[in-house]
Enzyme design. Structure first.
Site, short mmCIF file in Angstrom:
data_model
loop_
_atom_site.label_atom_id
_atom_site.label_comp_id
_atom_site.label_asym_id
_atom_site.label_seq_id
_atom_site.Cartn_x
_atom_site.Cartn_y
_atom_site.Cartn_z
CG ASN A 149 88.55 4.64 8.69
OD1 ASN A 149 89.22 4.36 9.69
ND2 ASN A 149 88.11 5.86 8.46
CE LYS A 188 84.83 6.16 9.98
NZ LYS A 188 83.64 6.98 9.76
CG HIS A 190 88.33 10.25 7.55
ND1 HIS A 190 87.28 10.73 8.30
CD2 HIS A 190 87.88 9.11 6.95
CE1 HIS A 190 86.25 9.89 8.17
NE2 HIS A 190 86.59 8.92 7.36
CD GLU A 231 84.98 10.11 11.12
OE1 GLU A 231 85.91 9.37 11.48
OE2 GLU A 231 83.90 9.66 10.64
CD GLU A 252 85.30 8.34 3.43
OE1 GLU A 252 84.91 7.18 3.60
OE2 GLU A 252 85.93 8.97 4.29
N GLY A 272 78.43 7.43 8.25
CA GLY A 272 77.85 6.97 9.52
C GLY A 272 76.40 7.34 9.70
CB SER A 296 76.02 4.86 4.59
OG SER A 296 76.01 5.73 5.72
#
Ligand code: 13P
Length: 254
Positions: free
Chosen positions: A9, A11, A97, A99, A169, A175, A214
């Site tokens: 991904n 992003k 996702h 985010e 996730e 991250g 990660s």
């Protein structure tokens, strides 16, 4: 036996030049990997270029988008439909996702509608689920993941998850460099599979469940060795061809 899948991904990263270089390196480095499926999820505007490059190299790498509109057409400025994604060679699309959920106000019902839109068009949705750190500390991990799954199951039925992909996730691992331990991840993956099995064992056994948060070349093999972890959804490390290829290799050997 579920085929392992490693999906990058990207992003909101890249340029024409950097994506071409990254993709060329991934294409070249992945030709010998015959057991793992590899996918890259590019920003919308790069999909046509990435698709062209993959086709020119007759690459088996699959293309995905990072989001999709729940609508198929109409007055929805800025949106991109599942049919448009399919025209540009996408086979996957990320849905829900964390985010999108945290930063763009996407609710469980929105993610479920996007999942449905992807399915209607024959795209394979990668449904992202996962808890925040606060939710984990409250012992609410399973409740949160169940709620996120139930939104989809209620709207489109458990069978809509057959041949779909779920990505667990944990938000606190994205991250941050803080990976869930293989056992922590396995516990949630097993929970997801057992929850689906209550409704349909064939769907539960067939659905690929990826871990994301990660993942790097250095920790991929121990994660992918767990019984219910079928690969990974890779953020930061997918922008580094060598690290991404090391993860793909771990998937190939899993
Ligand atoms: P990182 O691999 O950078 O933690 O990101 C994970 C992710 O969000 C993939 O969708």
């Amino acid at each position: 036996m579920r085929q392992p899948l490693v999906a990058g991904n990207w992003k909101l990263n890249g340029s024409n030049a950097s994506i071409e270089a990254l993709l060329n390196a991934i294409i070249e480095g992945s030709t010998a990997l015959d057991k793992v499926a590899v996918a890259v999820c590019a920003p919308y505007v790069y999909l046509p270029g990435v698709n062209d490059l993959l086709q020119r190299h007759l690459s088996s790498i699959r293309l995905g988008a990072q989001d999709v509109s729940e609508h198929s057409a109409g007055a929805y400025t800025g949106e991109v439909s599942a049919a448009m994604l399919q025209e540009f060679g996408c086979s996957y699309v990320l849905v829900g996702h964390s985010e999108r959920r945290a930063l763009f106000g996407e609710h469980d019902a929105d993610s479920a509608n996007k999942f449905a839109a992807a399915r209607r068009q024959g795209l394979t949705p990668i449904l992202c689920v996962g808890e925040t750190l606060a939710e984990r500390e409250q012992g609410a991990t399973e409740a949160v993941v169940a709620r996120q799954l139930d939104a989809v199951i209620t709207l489109t039925g458990v069978v809509s998850l057959a041949d779909a992909v779920i990505a667990y996730e944990p938000v606190w691992a994205i991250g941050t460099g803080k990976t869930a331990s293989p056992q922590q991840a396995q516990d949630v993956h097993a929970f997801i599979r057992s929850k689906l099995a209550e409704a349909d064992t064939a769907v539960a056994n067939g659905v690929q469940i990826l871990y994301g948060g990660s993942v790097k070349g250095a920790n991929a093999a121990e994660l992918f060795a767990m019984a219910d972890i079928d690969g990974g959804l890779i953020g930061g490390a997918s922008l580094d061809a060598q690290d991404f290829l090391a993860i793909c290799e771990a998937g190939n050997n899993a």
